[in-house]
Design an enzyme around this catalytic site. Sequence first.
Site, PDB file in Angstrom:
ATOM      1  N   GLU A 467       0.832  -1.347  -0.069  1.00  0.00           N
ATOM      2  CA  GLU A 467       0.115  -0.007   0.042  1.00  0.00           C
ATOM      3  C   GLU A 467       0.767   1.421  -0.099  1.00  0.00           C
ATOM      4  O   GLU A 467       1.732   1.447   0.711  1.00  0.00           O
ATOM      5  CB  GLU A 467      -0.922  -0.037   1.197  1.00  0.00           C
ATOM      6  N   TYR A 479       7.868   1.519  -7.891  1.00  0.00           N
ATOM      7  CA  TYR A 479       6.991   0.411  -7.826  1.00  0.00           C
ATOM      8  C   TYR A 479       6.796  -0.215  -9.136  1.00  0.00           C
ATOM      9  O   TYR A 479       6.597  -1.542  -9.761  1.00  0.00           O
ATOM     10  CB  TYR A 479       5.736   0.330  -6.935  1.00  0.00           C
TER      11      TYR A 479
END
Length: 510
Positions: A467, A479
């Site tokens: 998250e 990411y």
Amino acid sequence: MKIIGMDSSGNVASVAYVADGVLVAEYTMNHKKTHSQTLLPMLDQIVRDAGIELTEIDAVAVAAGPGSFTGLRIGAATVKGLGLALEKPVIAIPTCEGLAYNLSSGCYFAPAGTGTETDTGFPGLVVPIMDARRGQVYTGIYRVGGMAGRSLGQSPQEDGQPVILSSEAKDPVTPSEDSSDSILKMTGSPVTVVEDQMAFSIEELLEKLASYGEPVTFLGDGVPVFRKTIEETCRVPYAFAPPQSALQRAASVAALGEYYAKADTEGRSSGEGSSATEAGDTAVRETAAGRNSAGVRHMVSADDFKPIYLRKSQAEREHEAAAKARQAQDLADVAAMEKEMFSDAWSLETLTDSIRYPYNHILLISTEGEIRPLVSEEDVADSFVVGEEEQKTAGYLIFADPSDETELHRIAVLPEFRRHGLGKQLMAELLRRTGNKNTPVSSTGKRQDPDSAEGMLEAEPKSIFLEVRAGNAAAIALYTACEFRELDRRKNYYRDPEEDAVIMKRDTES
């Protein structure tokens, strides 16, 4: 059988040669010289004086521990070398068991009115105590010399009752009235283990002995150290073994070695334990397979022999203490960086609690780009070298892999060290550890060849979830470069400031 016995577990160095139940030679030294100076010269002297060739022996018996770490290692190296060179087995005798057997020659036997079989041996309990330092002793609780037979004569008596003869006995020890006056043959193990070897404080040992309520004979190098405590505190009748039996003797090690070697040979030829089945005696059944009454097998190959350590060595304890100090510093560093970079920072207490669980991991990266795991108390050898130069921690990554999925909890690099590829290196290490071999970036920040040695792992690949704040563009870019994709959003999940959470996943690679 022909057995060479050695004992270097304490201050005493001792070598003996036993052949077919006869002690042929024994040399013992208890004076200053180190075992590396005395053990092999003693063996050489015995070989020359007894006129034997080492190739004639059947096995080498050794006091396997506990004891002095240095002494045990010298003994282990010597017998392993002999065993490998001569292709002979090693018979591992627990040190306290060998010490207890010193008193087998001191057995007296009670008279019998019925003439039936009895099992007496040395009256009461035999308790070796070796000074283990730090207020502890290496010890065990034993019975020595089980016997059976019919009347062959009276044992020494005083006022009509047999007693233990000891120049240092506090109280005469009187056996039970309905026992036998017979002396015939040994049955079962020559040393019965009541409680196996352990490291205890002398106070704990004396409390345990009080619970048995039986007379005790103490021996070993711990006697002079703890004699006053025993005299003031022991609540059962006791005696101290005389000098000739008080310390380690290779003769006892060799004699026990011969016994267990024969039991092992007989047990193997007749099927383990089968010769004792009818007797129903655990001690006899175990020793028929070359084990003591605690079920410990003695005869092993030289390759398989290992000393018995009841405690960690001083070097190991110092290593662990240094590792724990380093771990505490690592956790403090991570907690400080958390506080600096996150509004919902993990506290030091939270971090400390998290590492109690084996599926939680923290990776640290230095300013030089070296990655290492948080120092582990369980496996310090893989994560920490005492005396290694400490480097400043520039960032860290926290993840958990409780099942077939991995959860990335945190990744952070201090502001002054960003844009140096440290975040990419941490991500590459995470992907490597989770078995994802097609890692987009290597530990150097470059794209990695999926067929390279660095990329190939034995671990099963795992999907990775994380998250991230919707406004953290730099993290999301990292990411995405590592092939994470957005799965969902949690509205106003974060506080201070309020912000959505982006849930991302990196799928398992085939």
